[in-house]
Motif scaffolding. Structure first.
Motif, mmCIF file in Angstrom:
data_model
loop_
_atom_site.group_PDB
_atom_site.id
_atom_site.type_symbol
_atom_site.label_atom_id
_atom_site.label_comp_id
_atom_site.label_asym_id
_atom_site.label_seq_id
_atom_site.Cartn_x
_atom_site.Cartn_y
_atom_site.Cartn_z
ATOM 1 N N THR A 115 0.818 -1.217 0.000
ATOM 2 C CA THR A 115 0.000 0.000 0.000
ATOM 3 C C THR A 115 0.853 1.270 0.000
ATOM 4 O OG1 THR A 115 -0.158 -0.113 2.414
ATOM 5 C CG2 THR A 115 -1.929 -1.123 1.152
ATOM 6 N N LEU A 162 1.738 9.047 15.476
ATOM 7 C CA LEU A 162 0.744 8.035 15.806
ATOM 8 C C LEU A 162 1.004 7.412 17.173
ATOM 9 C CD1 LEU A 162 -1.747 6.623 14.541
ATOM 10 C CD2 LEU A 162 -0.186 4.946 13.540
ATOM 11 N N VAL A 202 -3.829 13.136 5.868
ATOM 12 C CA VAL A 202 -3.383 12.173 6.884
ATOM 13 C C VAL A 202 -3.145 12.843 8.235
ATOM 14 C CG1 VAL A 202 -2.321 10.727 5.101
ATOM 15 C CG2 VAL A 202 -0.900 12.353 6.382
ATOM 16 N N CYS A 213 -0.685 13.288 13.300
ATOM 17 C CA CYS A 213 -0.542 12.471 12.090
ATOM 18 C C CYS A 213 -1.204 11.122 12.338
ATOM 19 C CB CYS A 213 0.934 12.288 11.737
ATOM 20 S SG CYS A 213 1.197 11.263 10.277
ATOM 21 N N ASP A 214 -2.055 10.684 11.411
ATOM 22 C CA ASP A 214 -2.832 9.460 11.592
ATOM 23 C C ASP A 214 -2.138 8.213 11.070
ATOM 24 O OD1 ASP A 214 -4.958 10.999 12.631
ATOM 25 O OD2 ASP A 214 -5.706 11.398 10.607
ATOM 26 N N THR A 215 -1.033 8.365 10.323
ATOM 27 C CA THR A 215 -0.493 7.197 9.633
ATOM 28 C C THR A 215 1.006 6.992 9.826
ATOM 29 O OG1 THR A 215 -0.142 8.480 7.601
ATOM 30 C CG2 THR A 215 -2.267 7.356 7.833
ATOM 31 N N GLY A 246 0.430 7.195 3.000
ATOM 32 C CA GLY A 246 -0.762 6.386 2.786
ATOM 33 C C GLY A 246 -0.543 4.949 3.213
ATOM 34 N N GLU A 249 -1.087 3.636 6.860
ATOM 35 C CA GLU A 249 -2.399 3.179 7.334
ATOM 36 C C GLU A 249 -2.368 1.689 7.639
ATOM 37 O OE1 GLU A 249 -6.087 4.009 8.606
ATOM 38 O OE2 GLU A 249 -5.008 5.529 7.461
ATOM 39 N N LEU A 250 -1.523 0.954 6.901
ATOM 40 C CA LEU A 250 -1.443 -0.491 7.084
ATOM 41 C C LEU A 250 -0.138 -0.932 7.736
ATOM 42 C CD1 LEU A 250 -2.984 -3.157 6.408
ATOM 43 C CD2 LEU A 250 -1.701 -3.232 4.282
ATOM 44 N N ASP A 256 -1.350 -3.562 12.579
ATOM 45 C CA ASP A 256 -2.319 -3.032 11.618
ATOM 46 C C ASP A 256 -2.425 -3.855 10.332
ATOM 47 O OD1 ASP A 256 -2.888 -1.042 13.366
ATOM 48 O OD2 ASP A 256 -1.760 0.530 12.328
ATOM 49 N N ARG A 257 -1.363 -4.586 9.983
ATOM 50 C CA ARG A 257 -1.360 -5.266 8.698
ATOM 51 C C ARG A 257 -2.055 -6.630 8.740
ATOM 52 N NH1 ARG A 257 4.946 -5.886 7.584
ATOM 53 N NH2 ARG A 257 4.902 -3.827 8.548
#
Length: 261
Positions: A115, A162, A202, A213-215, A246, A249-250, A256-257
């Motif tokens: 991603t 994060l 983000v 920051c969210d990611t 981006g 996020e994962l 998270d993954r």
């Protein structure tokens, strides 16, 4: 009219229908062929496997065509041999069958896979139509552009990663002068003076609080890719930076993954 003498060429409506059918089939084949100017011929995704015959399908790949770029910035041909990323030592196929999933061998965010993938786009800025100048620039390099009255001013606020740690300070905002949108926030990393830009999508903030920051964690923000020019971003850098944040996020946090089940 005698039915025995009635034919296609004596029936204008039927003749028009057949002409339309022939034109439409030809148009579909033409557009399908033109659509093969990028991505063809196909190559094998299996390690060490080279196809004996390139896969083109029907119709075949069209002959190269040269296009003039805007603002007199040269030409580009398609189809053409494109610069590809060397993924040696970065990805490994999950299994030997064609189309098998690729497994990241290192840090996906740093390696730009999954991603967090990016393409080797042109290493030049995106230009506006009016003056042929870079259209995405920081507000400090955009005379006449300001934050709208009543909108929050986040410059000078701390940036939180994060993981809840302070990563730096927001120092500027980057505006897309063509679309009249804020595209990036620019932060100065604590302790190093390094400046990174992050897609505005983000990050978030509330009231007069810090920007979060969210990611990406504090360390990942400090290690983020940046721009070669302090007041310009190229198409390739945009793809790399957007993919990095981006992909967080994962990939930002270990759990998270994986699936929840």
């Amino acid at each position: 009219m005698n039915a025995a003498h009635t034919g296609v060429f004596q029936d204008p409506a039927l003749l028009s229908l057949y002409i339309f059918f022939a034109f439409f089939v030809g148009l579909v084949l033409y557009l399908h062929r033109e659509g093969k100017r990028e991505g063809y011929p196909l190559i094998s995704d299996r390690e060490g496997r080279v196809l004996a015959t390139p896969i083109q399908g029907f119709p075949a790949v069209p002959d190269p065509k040269t296009y003039l770029l805007a603002h007199g910035h040269g030409t580009v041909s398609a189809p053409a041999q494109r610069e590809e990323r060397d993924m040696t030592g970065i990805l490994k196929a999950y299994d030997a069958f064609p189309g098998a999933s690729q497994i990241a061998l290192g840090d996906p965010m740093q390696d730009g896979v999954g991603t967090a993938s990016y393409a080797l786009r042109a290493d030049t800025p995106d230009l506006d139509w009016d003056h042929g100048a870079p259209k995405i620039v920081p507000l400090r390099a955009a005379p006449g552009w300001t934050i709208a009255e009543g909108d929050p001013e986040i410059r000078g606020r701390p940036l939180i990663g994060l993981d809840g740690k302070v990563a730096g300070t927001i120092v500027d905002l980057w505006v897309d002068k063509s679309d009249v949108l804020l595209r990036y926030v620019e932060a100065e990393v604590s302790g190093s003076g390094k400046r990174v830009i992050m897609p505005i999508g983000v990050v978030h903030w509330s009231g007069n609080g810090p920007v979060k920051c969210d990611t990406a964690t504090c360390a990942q923000i400090a290690a983020a890719p940046t721009t070669a020019h302090p007041e310009q971003v190229t198409l390739r850098e945009e793809d790399r930076i957007s993919g990095y944040f981006g992909g967080g996020e994962l990939y930002a946090l270990p759990g998270d993954r994986e699936s929840f089940v």
